[in-house]
Design a protein around this motif. Sequence first.
Motif, PDB file in Angstrom:
ATOM      1  N   TYR A  84      91.147  21.693 -45.474  1.00  0.00           N
ATOM      2  CA  TYR A  84      92.333  22.008 -46.272  1.00  0.00           C
ATOM      3  C   TYR A  84      93.367  20.887 -46.264  1.00  0.00           C
ATOM      4  O   TYR A  84      94.322  20.915 -47.037  1.00  0.00           O
TER       5      TYR A  84
ATOM      6  N   SER B  61      82.725  29.777 -41.092  1.00  0.00           N
ATOM      7  CA  SER B  61      83.593  28.677 -41.514  1.00  0.00           C
ATOM      8  C   SER B  61      83.610  28.627 -43.036  1.00  0.00           C
ATOM      9  O   SER B  61      82.644  29.020 -43.704  1.00  0.00           O
TER      10      SER B  61
ATOM     11  N   SER C  47      86.576  17.314 -43.671  1.00  0.00           N
ATOM     12  CA  SER C  47      86.303  18.010 -42.414  1.00  0.00           C
ATOM     13  C   SER C  47      84.922  18.634 -42.502  1.00  0.00           C
ATOM     14  O   SER C  47      84.758  19.737 -43.013  1.00  0.00           O
TER      15      SER C  47
ATOM     16  N   ALA D 273      83.427  22.379 -38.112  1.00  0.00           N
ATOM     17  CA  ALA D 273      84.289  23.562 -38.067  1.00  0.00           C
ATOM     18  C   ALA D 273      85.312  23.466 -36.933  1.00  0.00           C
ATOM     19  O   ALA D 273      86.145  24.362 -36.781  1.00  0.00           O
TER      20      ALA D 273
ATOM     21  N   ASP E  65      88.768  17.643 -38.060  1.00  0.00           N
ATOM     22  CA  ASP E  65      88.567  16.856 -39.277  1.00  0.00           C
ATOM     23  C   ASP E  65      87.733  15.626 -38.927  1.00  0.00           C
ATOM     24  O   ASP E  65      87.448  15.349 -37.755  1.00  0.00           O
TER      25      ASP E  65
ATOM     26  N   VAL F 251      87.184  30.742 -40.110  1.00  0.00           N
ATOM     27  CA  VAL F 251      87.821  29.455 -39.824  1.00  0.00           C
ATOM     28  C   VAL F 251      87.815  28.621 -41.098  1.00  0.00           C
ATOM     29  O   VAL F 251      86.736  28.274 -41.609  1.00  0.00           O
ATOM     30  N   LYS F 252      88.981  28.326 -41.629  1.00  0.00           N
ATOM     31  CA  LYS F 252      89.076  27.460 -42.808  1.00  0.00           C
ATOM     32  C   LYS F 252      89.116  26.002 -42.362  1.00  0.00           C
ATOM     33  O   LYS F 252      89.717  25.673 -41.332  1.00  0.00           O
ATOM     34  N   LYS F 253      88.487  25.140 -43.151  1.00  0.00           N
ATOM     35  CA  LYS F 253      88.459  23.718 -42.829  1.00  0.00           C
ATOM     36  C   LYS F 253      88.510  22.907 -44.125  1.00  0.00           C
ATOM     37  O   LYS F 253      88.236  23.438 -45.209  1.00  0.00           O
TER      38      LYS F 253
ATOM     39  N   HIS G  34      92.668  19.775 -35.458  1.00  0.00           N
ATOM     40  CA  HIS G  34      91.619  20.712 -35.087  1.00  0.00           C
ATOM     41  C   HIS G  34      91.861  22.059 -35.747  1.00  0.00           C
ATOM     42  O   HIS G  34      92.995  22.391 -36.138  1.00  0.00           O
ATOM     43  N   THR G  35      90.812  22.824 -35.868  1.00  0.00           N
ATOM     44  CA  THR G  35      90.917  24.183 -36.401  1.00  0.00           C
ATOM     45  C   THR G  35      91.179  25.157 -35.241  1.00  0.00           C
ATOM     46  O   THR G  35      91.335  24.748 -34.095  1.00  0.00           O
ATOM     47  N   GLN G  36      91.127  26.423 -35.551  1.00  0.00           N
ATOM     48  CA  GLN G  36      91.326  27.473 -34.544  1.00  0.00           C
ATOM     49  C   GLN G  36      90.051  27.778 -33.761  1.00  0.00           C
ATOM     50  O   GLN G  36      90.085  28.592 -32.827  1.00  0.00           O
TER      51      GLN G  36
END
Length: 284
Positions: free
Chosen positions: A152, A70, A158, A161, A164, A148-150, A170-172
Amino acid sequence: MSDFLRIFALCQIFASVPVFADKIALLVIDVQNCFLPTGNLPVADGDHVIPVINDIRRKYDNLFSLVVFSQDWHCVDHVSFASQHSGKAPYNTVILQYNNEGMLCDPTSQCDVEYNITQVLWPDHCIKNTTTAEFASNITKKNSDFIVKKGYHCKIDSYSAFFDNGGFSHTQLDRKLKENKISTVIVTGLALDYCVFYTAKDAKKLGYNVYVVEDATRGVANSTSNGAVKDMNNRGIHIIQSDQLEDIMDKLTSLGNILQGLNCFWYIVNFVITVDLVHSLASL
């Protein structure tokens, strides 16, 4: 008989290739320059997690079905930065208000407040597309690892991972874990009392079997780290040390090897039955 021996030999070969009862993912949380001792938001001894994580990969990389990194990825005017709040200093807290669509309520305009979220204010850190947001240069990382970017979204933080801090987006990560049929996650990284803690909680809530490798993490503060460990224990999250991983990985994967052997045994039994049937029919 020669055919039988050939089948048996093949089964012996297949049995040497693990088939995992649990598909396991290693999660490496936010091991980025900004959180290392020379970074904008240094975590004390944050660099000490790197050799532990590298050693985990050296020993068990072939047992992980997926490795995820992450990455905190903030805009320059992120709402979590103390610099964006007049009169506030780093590590102060504020209450951020959001409407039912997850939009930040501007105090100067009318807004139907649905959610009040406590926000710790941080020094500016991990600003996207800067060297401070890059992963530590000496951590083992491969092209096959998933990033996994968070963080942003500029108007909400957030820690996790997965989501938020308001659970609005949600992320991927959950989708990627499910695509790979992951059932167990092993969590490492920074910081124990924030991003590791929230990631582990969300993983447990989403139904994963969760292990946090404590010596592969470091916290922002002792008090919040101790509280996080207590909370995770209460939730059924396994808090372990890296030297316990050998036994844990063996237990998680050994059932798969047993199943492999049973499948092979069943294959042999069916082969023998088929051969006997063919011989019986031939003698008619």
